[in-house]
Design a protein around this motif. Structure first.
Motif, PDB file in Angstrom:
ATOM      1  N   LEU A  61       0.786  -1.123  -0.140  1.00  0.00           N
ATOM      2  CA  LEU A  61       0.002   0.126   0.138  1.00  0.00           C
ATOM      3  C   LEU A  61       0.941   1.405   0.098  1.00  0.00           C
ATOM      4  N   ASP A 105      -5.125   2.511  -4.308  1.00  0.00           N
ATOM      5  CA  ASP A 105      -6.194   1.706  -3.612  1.00  0.00           C
ATOM      6  C   ASP A 105      -7.237   1.438  -4.418  1.00  0.00           C
ATOM      7  N   PHE A 127      -5.975  -1.196   4.767  1.00  0.00           N
ATOM      8  CA  PHE A 127      -5.669  -2.963   4.308  1.00  0.00           C
ATOM      9  C   PHE A 127      -6.991  -3.425   4.323  1.00  0.00           C
ATOM     10  N   SER A 179       0.250  -4.729  -7.679  1.00  0.00           N
ATOM     11  CA  SER A 179       0.020  -3.340  -7.703  1.00  0.00           C
ATOM     12  C   SER A 179       0.613  -2.527  -8.835  1.00  0.00           C
TER      13      SER A 179
END
Length: 574
Positions: A13, A35, A94, A360
């Motif tokens: 993250l 996100d 998260f 990601s």
């Protein structure tokens, strides 16, 4: 039916540690988009693939190791203001991205499918650090919320062994400043001791976990009932608790999960599915891959709080102590890598390891991804495989498939190209509309007149309109009074005056009212003068480049407002 597992690696993250010099609002937009990307990707794979189990392979956060707990000194002074309270916010973040979506998903319609679970206890070097750089309080905080990193799970009739390899890497390293050295202990023993003890008793733990799983499936208690004996308080007797370990335990196919990949020789190629550096061409035989390909391989290097592969002796110790390892899945590298370790003993003549891509888009790969694993190993009530080929290792009990996610950077590039195409269109439209609007404003009675006086104030037209009502009563006297001044009244049936450049005939009829001679002032009376005094002037008409600039601003604002509203709807309705 097969049991489906998804392996997710390195979501990391985005936080202030990721891009410390990135200014606002770019930093905020980066966090928001990453996100949103992770949440949509995870939600989509749930709805489409419907996996029963999800394993995270570490690096849940990017700066989790940097957020102090208050029990140790902050290593990086740039993040001295970030503490456990900030870490708890990241933990809740998260949960919003992954845990809430998993918990609220609808159960599968097929009653034979097991209820799914999500396991995110395996730590990475961005969560704790690595080796002797791990603060014990940071690891304790992570395990408090996510669980122990060393664990065994029976999933799809396979034994998944998760190893906290980042803590185990401290074995053999110099004494850390984060832990105190106890006389008689080895350096950093407080860091690696728990993982090492887990490995030392891994065979008993595997057998116990399988026995409990089989008892649960048979409708029995996980552990056998103990003999109850009343003891006198003054004469306590210590008795060993009976363990539910079968005398002849069966062995399920074992899968090792580790954040840091196992050791391999430098230059070991990762295969054609590696994104950043595809395999180099073999000049001698193009059909055969190179035995050593530095560009296509994972770099065998280490640095501050990272280590690309485990130490050779540690990798060998893992495979030998766990035993019967058929597959290894790792993370950390962010890109895909698939190799076979022939130097380790295994049923299949080698241990196949797959390093899973990061999911990601902010981790240096254009096409993030995850790994889908299908498990098929039917067993009887004693845990013995019903397939002879599966028990012998001739027929694999699992299949893997690399699943790629959208190229977010390409989407942004498409947005940029669309913007580059839109702006010239708006400029051309502004020139067309700006000059055509000027021509329209200088027209008379809806028709463009090339001889119109462009400097005429619009207030004069208001004067005429407002004066018309005031002079309506005297219009009947106008013709008779005109005779007195030698002016001949014009017949309404007479031929209309044609527009001609001679004698100012090209001037519109309304212009005759503004030739304010003394005679016309006396004829029209004071009403037109009063109207001229009270008439409100209209704003000045933009012409030429002024009109173009005005039109460009208006059209750009209209297009931008629609685009931003559409973007906001897409961004906040996920």
């Amino acid at each position: 039916m097969p049991h489906h597992v998804v392996l997710l690696a390195d979501p990391q993250l985005v936080d202030p540690h990721t891009y410390p010099g990135r200014p606002w609002p770019l930093s905020t937009l980066t966090v928001r988009h990453t996100d949103l990307y992770l949440r949509r990707a995870f939600s989509f794979l749930q709805q489409t693939l419907e996996p029963e189990t999800a394993f995270f392979l570490g690096d849940l956060f990017d700066g989790g190791r940097e957020w102090a707990t208050g029990k140790e000194k902050q290593a990086d002074l740039h993040f001295k203001d970030y503490d456990t309270r900030y870490w708890l916010k990241e933990y809740a973040r998260f949960g919003r991205i992954f845990l809430e979506r998993w918990a609220t998903r609808q159960p599968a319609d097929n009653p034979l499918r097991q209820r799914g679970k999500i396991i995110a206890s395996l730590p990475g070097n961005h969560d704790l650090g690595i080796g002797n750089g791990i603060p014990l309080s940071v690891r304790s905080r992570f395990e408090t919320f996510f669980g122990k990193g060393n664990r065994i799970d029976i999933v799809g009739n396979h034994t998944f062994v998760s190893i906290d390899s980042v803590s185990l890497s401290a074995k053999g390293q110099p004494q850390s400043d984060n832990t105190r050295h106890v006389p008689g202990q080895q350096p950093n023993q407080e860091i690696w001791e728990e993982a090492d003890d887990f490995l030392s008793h891994i065979s008993e733990r595997k057998a116990t976990t399988l026995s409990r799983e089989l008892r649960t499936r048979a409708g029995k208690l996980e552990n056998p009932l103990q003999n109850h004996t009343v003891l006198d308080i003054d004469d306590p007797v210590v008795r060993n608790v009976t363990q539910s370990i079968p005398s002849d335990p069966s062995e399920l196919p074992t899968i090792l999960l580790t954040h840091v990949p196992l050791y391999r020789s430098p230059g070991t190629p990762c295969g054609p599915l590696r994104e950043r550096w595809p395999p180099s061409t073999n000049q001698d035989d193009p059909a055969e891959p190179l035995a050593i390909d530095e560009r296509n391989a994972i770099s065998v290097t280490a640095g501050y709080q990272y280590q690309n592969v485990l130490q050779p002796d540690l990798s060998k110790e893992l495979i030998e102590k766990i035993g019967h390892v058929q597959h290894v899945f790792s993370g950390d590298d962010h890109d895909y890598c698939e190799i076979v370790h022939h130097g380790y003993t295994s049923k299949g003549g080698g241990v196949r390891e797959i390093t899973v891509k990061s999911m990601s888009w902010a981790m240096g790969v254009r096409k993030p991804g995850f790994l889908m694993v299908s498990l098929w190993n039917p067993i009887d009530e004693n845990g013995i495989s019903l397939s002879a080929s599966a028990s012998s290792g001739a027929n694999p009990t699992l299949k893997t498939h690399l699943c790629l996610l959208p190229d977010q950077l390409r989407i942004f590039i498409s947005y940029g190209l669309l913007l580059a195409l839109t702006l010239p269109i708006l400029v051309v439209r502004a020139f067309i509309c700006g000059y055509s609007d000027t021509r329209h404003r200088n027209s008379v009675n809806g028709r463009y007149s090339p001889f119109a006086n462009h400097e005429t104030s619009t207030s004069e037209y208001e004067v005429r309109d407002r004066a018309g009502s005031d002079t309506g009563t005297s219009s009947s006297n106008f013709s008779t009074e005109s005779y007195q001044y030698g002016l001949a009244a014009r017949s309404s049936a007479g031929r209309p005056r044609s527009a001609s450049p001679m004698n100012s005939y090209g001037i519109p009829e309304s212009r005759s009212f503004y030739t304010m001679t003394p005679a016309s002032k006396k004829i029209l009376g004071p009403s037109i003068h009063e109207a001229a005094k009270t008439a409100r002037p209209r704003p000045k008409v933009d012409k030429g480049m002024r009109a173009v600039w005005r039109e460009l601003k208006q059209s750009t604002m209209q297009v931008a407002s629609v685009g931003l509203l559409w973007y906001a709807w897409l961004a906040y309705t996920s």
